[in-house]
Scaffold this motif. Structure first.
Motif, PDB file in Angstrom:
ATOM      1  N   HIS A 178       4.018  12.001  20.314  1.00  9.61           N
ATOM      2  CA  HIS A 178       3.588  12.008  18.703  1.00  9.61           C
ATOM      3  C   HIS A 178       4.469  11.109  18.847  1.00  9.61           C
ATOM      4  N   THR A 179       4.789  10.115  17.766  1.00 12.26           N
ATOM      5  CA  THR A 179       5.445   9.470  16.772  1.00 12.26           C
ATOM      6  C   THR A 179       5.100   9.154  15.463  1.00 12.26           C
ATOM      7  N   VAL A 180       6.737   9.776  14.711  1.00  7.36           N
ATOM      8  CA  VAL A 180       5.863  10.280  13.391  1.00  7.36           C
ATOM      9  C   VAL A 180       6.260   8.833  12.394  1.00  7.36           C
ATOM     10  N   PHE A 181       5.074   8.903  12.168  1.00  5.04           N
ATOM     11  CA  PHE A 181       5.438   7.431  10.861  1.00  5.04           C
ATOM     12  C   PHE A 181       6.862   7.058  10.995  1.00  5.04           C
ATOM     13  N   ALA A 182       7.043   8.174   9.880  1.00  9.16           N
ATOM     14  CA  ALA A 182       8.301   7.870   8.994  1.00  9.16           C
ATOM     15  C   ALA A 182       9.140   7.438   9.400  1.00  9.16           C
ATOM     16  N   THR A 183       9.242   7.249  11.010  1.00 14.43           N
ATOM     17  CA  THR A 183      10.362   6.864  11.965  1.00 14.43           C
ATOM     18  C   THR A 183      10.076   5.284  11.991  1.00 14.43           C
ATOM     19  N   VAL A 184       9.250   5.171  12.557  1.00 12.96           N
ATOM     20  CA  VAL A 184       8.520   3.515  13.144  1.00 12.96           C
ATOM     21  C   VAL A 184       9.391   2.135  12.011  1.00 12.96           C
ATOM     22  N   ASN A 185       9.572   2.228  10.237  1.00 10.31           N
ATOM     23  CA  ASN A 185       9.996   1.398  10.434  1.00 10.31           C
ATOM     24  C   ASN A 185      10.133   1.856   8.648  1.00 10.31           C
ATOM     25  N   GLU A 186      11.624   1.637   8.865  1.00  9.84           N
ATOM     26  CA  GLU A 186      12.847   2.904   7.284  1.00  9.84           C
ATOM     27  C   GLU A 186      11.560   2.167   5.833  1.00  9.84           C
ATOM     28  N   GLN A 187      11.272   0.541   5.858  1.00  4.79           N
ATOM     29  CA  GLN A 187      10.197   0.055   5.110  1.00  4.79           C
ATOM     30  C   GLN A 187       9.393   1.093   3.685  1.00  4.79           C
ATOM     31  N   LEU A 188       9.170   1.005   5.455  1.00  9.04           N
ATOM     32  CA  LEU A 188       7.892   2.027   4.867  1.00  9.04           C
ATOM     33  C   LEU A 188       8.026   3.852   4.402  1.00  9.04           C
ATOM     34  N   ASN A 189       9.088   4.632   4.250  1.00  9.27           N
ATOM     35  CA  ASN A 189       9.294   5.314   3.456  1.00  9.27           C
ATOM     36  C   ASN A 189       9.426   5.242   1.884  1.00  9.27           C
ATOM     37  N   ASP A 190       9.470   3.994   1.528  1.00  8.12           N
ATOM     38  CA  ASP A 190       9.374   3.884   0.215  1.00  8.12           C
ATOM     39  C   ASP A 190       7.520   4.086  -0.961  1.00  8.12           C
ATOM     40  N   LEU A 209       1.395  -1.027   0.021  1.00  5.43           N
ATOM     41  CA  LEU A 209       0.256   0.237  -0.127  1.00  5.43           C
ATOM     42  C   LEU A 209       0.855   1.036   0.098  1.00  5.43           C
ATOM     43  N   ILE A 210       0.316   2.275  -0.788  1.00  9.20           N
ATOM     44  CA  ILE A 210       0.569   3.573  -0.708  1.00  9.20           C
ATOM     45  C   ILE A 210       0.364   4.068   0.971  1.00  9.20           C
ATOM     46  N   VAL A 211       0.882   4.873   1.628  1.00 11.28           N
ATOM     47  CA  VAL A 211       0.158   5.430   2.766  1.00 11.28           C
ATOM     48  C   VAL A 211       0.668   7.074   2.748  1.00 11.28           C
ATOM     49  N   VAL A 212      -0.362   7.481   2.385  1.00  7.70           N
ATOM     50  CA  VAL A 212      -0.628   9.289   3.194  1.00  7.70           C
ATOM     51  C   VAL A 212      -0.632   8.720   4.264  1.00  7.70           C
ATOM     52  N   SER A 213       0.514   9.090   5.632  1.00  8.51           N
ATOM     53  CA  SER A 213       0.146  10.151   6.839  1.00  8.51           C
ATOM     54  C   SER A 213      -0.168  11.472   6.536  1.00  8.51           C
ATOM     55  N   ASP A 214      -1.623  11.856   7.190  1.00  3.83           N
ATOM     56  CA  ASP A 214      -1.530  13.196   7.859  1.00  3.83           C
ATOM     57  C   ASP A 214      -1.349  13.286   9.648  1.00  3.83           C
ATOM     58  N   GLU A 215      -0.118  14.291   9.460  1.00  5.14           N
ATOM     59  CA  GLU A 215      -0.060  14.406  10.700  1.00  5.14           C
ATOM     60  C   GLU A 215       0.318  15.644  10.685  1.00  5.14           C
ATOM     61  N   ILE A 216      -0.623  16.258  10.348  1.00  5.51           N
ATOM     62  CA  ILE A 216      -0.949  18.194  10.967  1.00  5.51           C
ATOM     63  C   ILE A 216      -1.025  18.419  11.826  1.00  5.51           C
ATOM     64  N   TRP A 217      -1.635  17.570  12.849  1.00  3.84           N
ATOM     65  CA  TRP A 217      -1.962  17.758  14.783  1.00  3.84           C
ATOM     66  C   TRP A 217      -0.593  17.449  15.326  1.00  3.84           C
ATOM     67  N   ASN A 218       0.279  16.634  14.619  1.00  3.59           N
ATOM     68  CA  ASN A 218       1.472  16.892  15.541  1.00  3.59           C
ATOM     69  C   ASN A 218       2.176  17.151  16.576  1.00  3.59           C
ATOM     70  N   ASP A 219       2.111  18.651  16.039  1.00  3.43           N
ATOM     71  CA  ASP A 219       2.789  19.377  17.407  1.00  3.43           C
ATOM     72  C   ASP A 219       1.076  19.404  18.748  1.00  3.43           C
ATOM     73  N   LEU A 220       0.174  18.731  18.257  1.00  5.17           N
ATOM     74  CA  LEU A 220      -0.734  19.678  19.243  1.00  5.17           C
ATOM     75  C   LEU A 220      -0.997  18.415  20.564  1.00  5.17           C
ATOM     76  N   ILE A 221       0.262  18.283  21.414  1.00  4.07           N
ATOM     77  CA  ILE A 221      -0.119  16.494  22.012  1.00  4.07           C
ATOM     78  C   ILE A 221      -0.503  16.841  22.906  1.00  4.07           C
ATOM     79  N   MET A 222      -0.888  16.562  24.035  1.00  6.67           N
ATOM     80  CA  MET A 222      -1.290  17.028  25.082  1.00  6.67           C
ATOM     81  C   MET A 222      -0.792  16.360  26.465  1.00  6.67           C
ATOM     82  N   PRO A 223      -0.678  16.877  27.907  1.00  9.78           N
ATOM     83  CA  PRO A 223       0.338  16.561  28.662  1.00  9.78           C
ATOM     84  C   PRO A 223       0.682  14.628  28.964  1.00  9.78           C
ATOM     85  N   GLY A 224       1.490  14.081  29.174  1.00  8.87           N
ATOM     86  CA  GLY A 224       1.534  12.644  28.982  1.00  8.87           C
ATOM     87  C   GLY A 224       2.286  12.177  27.921  1.00  8.87           C
ATOM     88  N   TYR A 225       1.879  12.712  26.470  1.00  9.11           N
ATOM     89  CA  TYR A 225       1.392  11.898  25.133  1.00  9.11           C
ATOM     90  C   TYR A 225       3.002  12.329  24.558  1.00  9.11           C
TER      91      TYR A 225
END
Length: 395
Positions: free
Chosen positions: A216-228, A198-214
C-alpha cells in the motif's frame, strides 16, 4: 499458527448488525449459518487486545476522555513503521468513524449543489454522504477489464475540469473491488486533482490489510503539493476488528484545511470518541501486529478457496483474487438473474448472506461481495450449501 482462527463465536442475540440483518432477511436460518456481509470479522479478537483492555479496566475511571500521549505515540509510530509515513500529533483529528469524516468534509469544503466525484462501484456511504448533504454525485466509473479494475483517467480529468466539481472521495485500497492502487496510478490521480483544484478525501481504512505480494502506498506520500488539499481517513477498526469501539484517526497536515474540517465536526459534536476506543487503538498498534500478519494469511487462504470453488464447479462465475481488504468481489452475472432475484436466491435458497453488488452502484449489478474474515471451515461449509442450490440454476 499462534492464534485461534478456527473457533466460531456465535453473535446471535448480541446486537451484531450483520447477524440481526440476516435473521431479518430469513428468520428460518439455522444456528450454524454465518453471514458474510457487513465488513467486520467473524474471528476471535486479538488476545493481546482483550487482555490489555481487561488490565486497563481494572483501574480505569470511565470519565470524559481526550487523546493522550500514549495514544498519539501509537498512531504516529504505526504510520511510520507500517507505512513509512511521518505524521505529527497535531495533524490527527479523531472521529467515531471514517463515514463521519466524509460528512464533515462535505460540509466543510462544498456547498449544496456542488459536485463530488467518486469512482463506482464503491463503498456505498460515499453516495450517502453526497446525497444526504444535497451535493451532486458525479460518477467516474472504474474500467472493468475481465474483472480487473482501473481508473478512467481521461474521464476523471474531464470531470475534474468542471468548475462545479469541488471534491473527490477516493477509496484506497478499493472497496469493493479489492484493488491496491500502485504509486503510478496514485500519481496520476494526484496530478489531476492538483491541476483542477480539487479537495481530496482519501479513505485508507483498509491500508493495513494488504495481500502478500502487494504494498500500500499512502496517498499523502506521492506528491507534496497534494497535502495542501488532502484529508486522509485511517482507523484501527478494520485492522483489528474494532468497529464497535468507534475510533478513527483523520490525518490532515494543512492547518487551514484541518481547522475547517474540525469546525464541521464540532457542529454535530462528531469528534467525541469513547475511552475504550482510544485505549484499544493504542493496544492494537503497539501489541497486535503479529495477530494482523496471521489474519492476512488467513484471508489469502480463504480467497483462494473461494476462487478454486467457482473455477472447479461453476467456471462462468468469476471470483478474482484481491490485492487488499478482506472482501472478494464475485461476478454472478452468468446466472442472468435480476439483482432482486439474485438477492432472494442467496438469502432464501442458498442461505448465503453477502453484500449485494448493486448497493455499490449500477456497476455492481449481478455481483456479490463476500467477507473473507472468517474461519476457513465456515466459508467452506457455506460454499457447500451454495453448491447444492447453484446446481439447479447454473447452465
Amino acid at each position: 499458527m499462534k492464534y485461534d482462527f478456527k473457533t466460531l463465536v456465535s453473535r446471535k442475540g448480541t446486537g451484531s448488525e450483520k447477524w440481526e440483518q440476516m435473521y431479518a432477511w430469513n428468520p428460518q436460518v439455522g444456528d450454524d449459518v454465518v453471514p458474510f456481509s457487513v465488513a467486520d470479522m467473524e474471528l476471535k479478537s486479538p488476545p493481546e487486545l482483550i487482555d490489555g483492555l481487561k488490565r486497563f479496566l481494572d483501574n480505569a475511571v470511565l470519565g470524559y476522555t481526550m487523546p493522550y500521549d500514549g495514544f498519539y505515540d501509537a498512531v504516529i509510530g504505526w504510520q511510520k513503521t507500517k507505512h513509512n509515513w511521518n505524521i505529527k500529533k497535531e495533524w490527527i483529528v479523531n472521529t467515531p468513524g471514517v463515514v463521519d469524516a466524509f460528512y464533515a468534509a462535505m460540509r466543510a469544503f462544498t456547498n449544496p449543489g456542488d459536485g463530488v466525484i467518486i469512482f463506482k462501484p464503491v463503498y456505498y456511504p460515499f453516495s450517502m454522504a453526497i446525497d444526504d448533504n444535497e451535493r451532486e454525485l458525479v460518477n467516474c466509473p472504474l474500467i472493468n477489464t475481465n474483472g480487473y479494475y482501473t481508473i478512467d483517467y481521461d474521464k476523471f480529468d474531464e470531470l475534474a475540469k468542471e468548475p462545479k466539481n469541488k471534491l473527490l472521495i477516493f477509496c484506497s485500497p478499493h472497496n469493493p473491488v479489492g484493488r491496491v492502487w500502485n504509486k503510478e496510478e496514485l500519481e496520476r490521480v494526484a496530478e489531476i486533482a492538483i491541476k483542477n483544484d480539487l479537495i481530496v478525501v482519501s479513505d485508507e481504512i483498509w491500508n493495513d490489510l494488504i495481500m502478500p505480494g502487494y504494498d500500500h502506498t499512502v496517498f499523502a506520500t506521492v506528491n507534496e503539493q497534494l497535502n495542501d488539499r488532502l484529508i486522509t481517513c485511517t482507523a484501527p477498526s478494520k485492522t483489528f476488528n474494532l468497529a464497535g469501539l468507534a475510533i478513527s484517526n483523520i490525518i490532515i497536515s494543512n492547518e487551514n484545511l484541518r481547522k475547517e474540517f474540525k469546525k464541521a465536526i464540532d457542529v454535530v459534536r462528531g469528534g467525541t470518541v469513547n475511552i475504550l476506543g482510544y485505549k484499544a487503538c493504542e493496544i492494537g498498534y503497539t501489541k497486535c501486529e503479529g495477530w494482523l500478519e496471521e489474519v492476512i494469511k488467513l484471508v489469502d487462504t480463504n480467497q483462494k478457496v473461494v476462487k478454486k470453488f467457482f473455477e472447479d464447479n461453476f467456471p462462468k462465475i468469476k471470483a478474482p483474487l484481491i490485492e487488499g481488504t478482506y472482501l472478494q468481489w464475485v461476478d454472478f452475472n452468468a446466472l442472468k438473474m435480476t439483482n432482486k432475484l439474485l438477492e432472494k436466491f442467496m438469502h432464501m435458497e442458498a442461505e448465503f448472506f453477502l453484500d449485494e453488488g448493486y448497493i455499490f452502484g449500477i456497476e455492481g449489478s449481478g455481483y456479490e461481495r463476500i467477507n473473507l474474515a472468517a474461519p476457513t471451515h465456515v466459508i467452506e461449509k457455506a460454499l457447500k450449501r451454495l453448491e447444492k442450490v447453484l446446481k439447479k440454476v447454473y447452465k
